[in-house]
Structures are given as structure tokens and as C-alpha cells.
Enzyme design. Structure first.
Site, PDB file in Angstrom:
ATOM      1  N   ASP A 127     -47.642  44.872 -19.007  1.00  0.00           N
ATOM      2  CA  ASP A 127     -46.527  43.894 -18.631  1.00  0.00           C
ATOM      3  C   ASP A 127     -46.116  43.544 -17.798  1.00  0.00           C
ATOM      4  OD1 ASP A 127     -45.884  40.760 -18.528  1.00  0.00           O
ATOM      5  OD2 ASP A 127     -47.422  40.341 -19.676  1.00  0.00           O
ATOM      6  N   GLN A 161     -50.491  30.231 -21.312  1.00  0.00           N
ATOM      7  CA  GLN A 161     -51.368  30.343 -21.012  1.00  0.00           C
ATOM      8  C   GLN A 161     -50.687  30.065 -19.015  1.00  0.00           C
ATOM      9  OE1 GLN A 161     -55.611  30.130 -21.839  1.00  0.00           O
ATOM     10  NE2 GLN A 161     -56.110  32.290 -20.582  1.00  0.00           N
ATOM     11  N   HIS A 220     -57.366  37.892 -22.426  1.00  0.00           N
ATOM     12  CA  HIS A 220     -56.357  38.680 -22.992  1.00  0.00           C
ATOM     13  C   HIS A 220     -55.038  39.125 -24.097  1.00  0.00           C
ATOM     14  CE1 HIS A 220     -53.624  35.835 -20.526  1.00  0.00           C
ATOM     15  NE2 HIS A 220     -52.819  36.514 -20.810  1.00  0.00           N
ATOM     16  N   PHE A 221     -54.925  39.795 -24.455  1.00  0.00           N
ATOM     17  CA  PHE A 221     -54.060  39.820 -25.890  1.00  0.00           C
ATOM     18  C   PHE A 221     -52.860  41.049 -25.106  1.00  0.00           C
ATOM     19  CE2 PHE A 221     -58.175  39.098 -28.148  1.00  0.00           C
ATOM     20  CZ  PHE A 221     -57.693  38.955 -29.305  1.00  0.00           C
ATOM     21  N   HIS A 222     -51.727  40.658 -25.949  1.00  0.00           N
ATOM     22  CA  HIS A 222     -50.983  40.543 -25.658  1.00  0.00           C
ATOM     23  C   HIS A 222     -50.880  41.810 -26.732  1.00  0.00           C
ATOM     24  CE1 HIS A 222     -49.318  38.375 -22.491  1.00  0.00           C
ATOM     25  NE2 HIS A 222     -50.437  37.501 -23.301  1.00  0.00           N
TER      26      HIS A 222
HETATM   27  P1  AMP Z   1     -50.644  34.465 -20.625  1.00  0.00           P
HETATM   28  O1  AMP Z   1     -49.576  33.449 -20.168  1.00  0.00           O
HETATM   29  O2  AMP Z   1     -50.772  34.621 -22.019  1.00  0.00           O
HETATM   30  O3  AMP Z   1     -51.504  34.503 -19.680  1.00  0.00           O
HETATM   31  O4  AMP Z   1     -49.969  36.083 -20.397  1.00  0.00           O
HETATM   32  C1  AMP Z   1     -50.068  36.398 -19.054  1.00  0.00           C
HETATM   33  C2  AMP Z   1     -49.045  38.064 -18.388  1.00  0.00           C
HETATM   34  O5  AMP Z   1     -49.555  38.463 -17.267  1.00  0.00           O
HETATM   35  C3  AMP Z   1     -47.900  37.360 -18.688  1.00  0.00           C
HETATM   36  O6  AMP Z   1     -47.309  37.792 -20.246  1.00  0.00           O
HETATM   37  C4  AMP Z   1     -47.797  38.376 -16.998  1.00  0.00           C
HETATM   38  O7  AMP Z   1     -46.234  38.587 -17.267  1.00  0.00           O
HETATM   39  C5  AMP Z   1     -48.385  39.170 -16.851  1.00  0.00           C
HETATM   40  N1  AMP Z   1     -48.406  39.103 -15.543  1.00  0.00           N
HETATM   41  C6  AMP Z   1     -48.684  37.829 -14.272  1.00  0.00           C
HETATM   42  N2  AMP Z   1     -49.093  38.838 -14.010  1.00  0.00           N
HETATM   43  C7  AMP Z   1     -49.434  40.195 -13.628  1.00  0.00           C
HETATM   44  C8  AMP Z   1     -49.962  41.471 -12.866  1.00  0.00           C
HETATM   45  N3  AMP Z   1     -50.203  41.983 -11.613  1.00  0.00           N
HETATM   46  N4  AMP Z   1     -49.828  42.490 -14.002  1.00  0.00           N
HETATM   47  C9  AMP Z   1     -49.500  42.823 -15.411  1.00  0.00           C
HETATM   48  N5  AMP Z   1     -49.092  41.807 -15.880  1.00  0.00           N
HETATM   49  C10 AMP Z   1     -49.189  40.686 -14.831  1.00  0.00           C
END
Ligand code: AMP
Length: 145
Positions: free
Chosen positions: A37, A101, A107-109
Site C-alpha cells: 500500500d 472504501q 481488496h483486502f488489507h
Molecule cells: P480502500 O480505502 O479500502 O479502498 O483501500 C484502498 C487502499 O489503496 C488505500 O489504503 C490506499 O492507500 C491504497 N492505494 C491507493 N492508491 C494506491 C496505489 N497506486 N498503489 C498502492 N496502494 C494504493
């Protein structure tokens, strides 16, 4: 964006999957891709996404794809644990903008936690150093089994 709607293949994770955007990749097989991330809530914050999917969230996903995805999450989480030796791991997944989101490709974190180290806020941290992310990705990748 609400829970309802259509998948937009212009989202950032779809671009990463197509090779149109860079990512610090950790692991990839036929079903899932894991990468760092870029706005990490903790050191080693890793994302796992399905490669062949047009699901915006968990509710939209085909159960067969979801089964492969959660196995990928476990595999990568074990590697994060082995590489970084956290005291705990948070595994999260958000559905809909109101739930937090921000990217609408399922996706999973995987977020490592250490005693005494505060968790960064979701989607509000600073951008990580790409060199550091690459090093972390390599460290975790070395522990994939
Ligand atoms: P969500 O808010 O659960 O949809 O998570 C999306 C995640 O993607 C967030 O934690 C962002 O920090 C991450 N994110 C956004 N753009 C990118 C990118 N280009 N590469 C990697 N992670 C990203």
C-alpha cells in the site's frame, strides 16, 4: 460511491493489473496479486486483490474467486508475519465509500501491528518512499511459501 453500481476498469488497481501503473509487488499467482500500500497505515501494509474480477466489493464477488482470494490473503499474511515479526495483524476490507472504501476493485488489507506503535489512519497517511516499499516487498516475498 454506494454499494450498488458498475465496475469501473479505470480504477487504480485495474491499472496496476494491466501494468499501466507501477506497484511494489510482493506475490502473484494465477488468481491474486499482492503489493505494498503506497499510503501505509503501518510498516508492511500489504494489499491483496483478485486478478480476474470485476467485483467492486466483497458482496459482488463470485464465491469461487473469493475462495482463491482469501487463500492468497492467508498466504501473504503468513509471509508478512515471517518477514516483519509483528505482534499482531489487522486484516480489513471495506465495502462502499461510507464504510471507508476508496478504490472500487475488491481488496483486502494486511496491516502488521507492534506493541506500542499506533495504527495510522485509513487513507489519510503520507505516501511511502518507493525504495523502502520495494525493500519491504522483497523481504515479504522472500517468506512466501
Ligand atoms: P480502500 O480505502 O479500502 O479502498 O483501500 C484502498 C487502499 O489503496 C488505500 O489504503 C490506499 O492507500 C491504497 N492505494 C491507493 N492508491 C494506491 C496505489 N497506486 N498503489 C498502492 N496502494 C494504493
Amino acid at each position: 460511491m454506494s454499494l450498488d453500481g458498475t465496475y469501473d476498469d479505470g480504477n487504480i488497481f485495474a491499472k496496476i493489473l494491466r501494468g499501466e501503473m507501477p506497484a511494489a509487488k510482493v506475490f502473484e499467482d494465477d488468481h491474486v496479486l499482492a503489493f505494498m500500500d503506497v499510503f501505509p497505515q503501518a510498516r508492511g501494509h500489504t494489499l491483496v486483490i483478485p486478478k480476474h474480477s470485476a467485483a467492486r466489493n466483497l458482496l459482488d464477488e463470485d464465491p469461487a474467486v473469493l475462495a482463491k482470494l482469501i487463500l492468497g490473503v492467508q498466504r501473504v499474511a503468513r509471509a508478512v508475519r515471517a518477514a516483519l515479526k509483528p505482534d499482531g495483524l489487522v486484516i480489513t476490507q471495506f465495502n462502499g465509500a461510507v464504510a471507508g472504501q476508496t478504490v472500487f476493485h475488491l481488496h483486502f488489507h494486511i496491516i502488521p501491528r507492534w506493541d506500542g506503535v499506533a495504527l495510522g489512519r485509513h487513507a489519510e497517511g503520507g505516501m511511502a518512499d518507493p525504495v523502502e516499499l520495494k525493500a519491504l516487498a522483497e523481504q515479504i516475498a522472500a517468506k512466501i511459501s
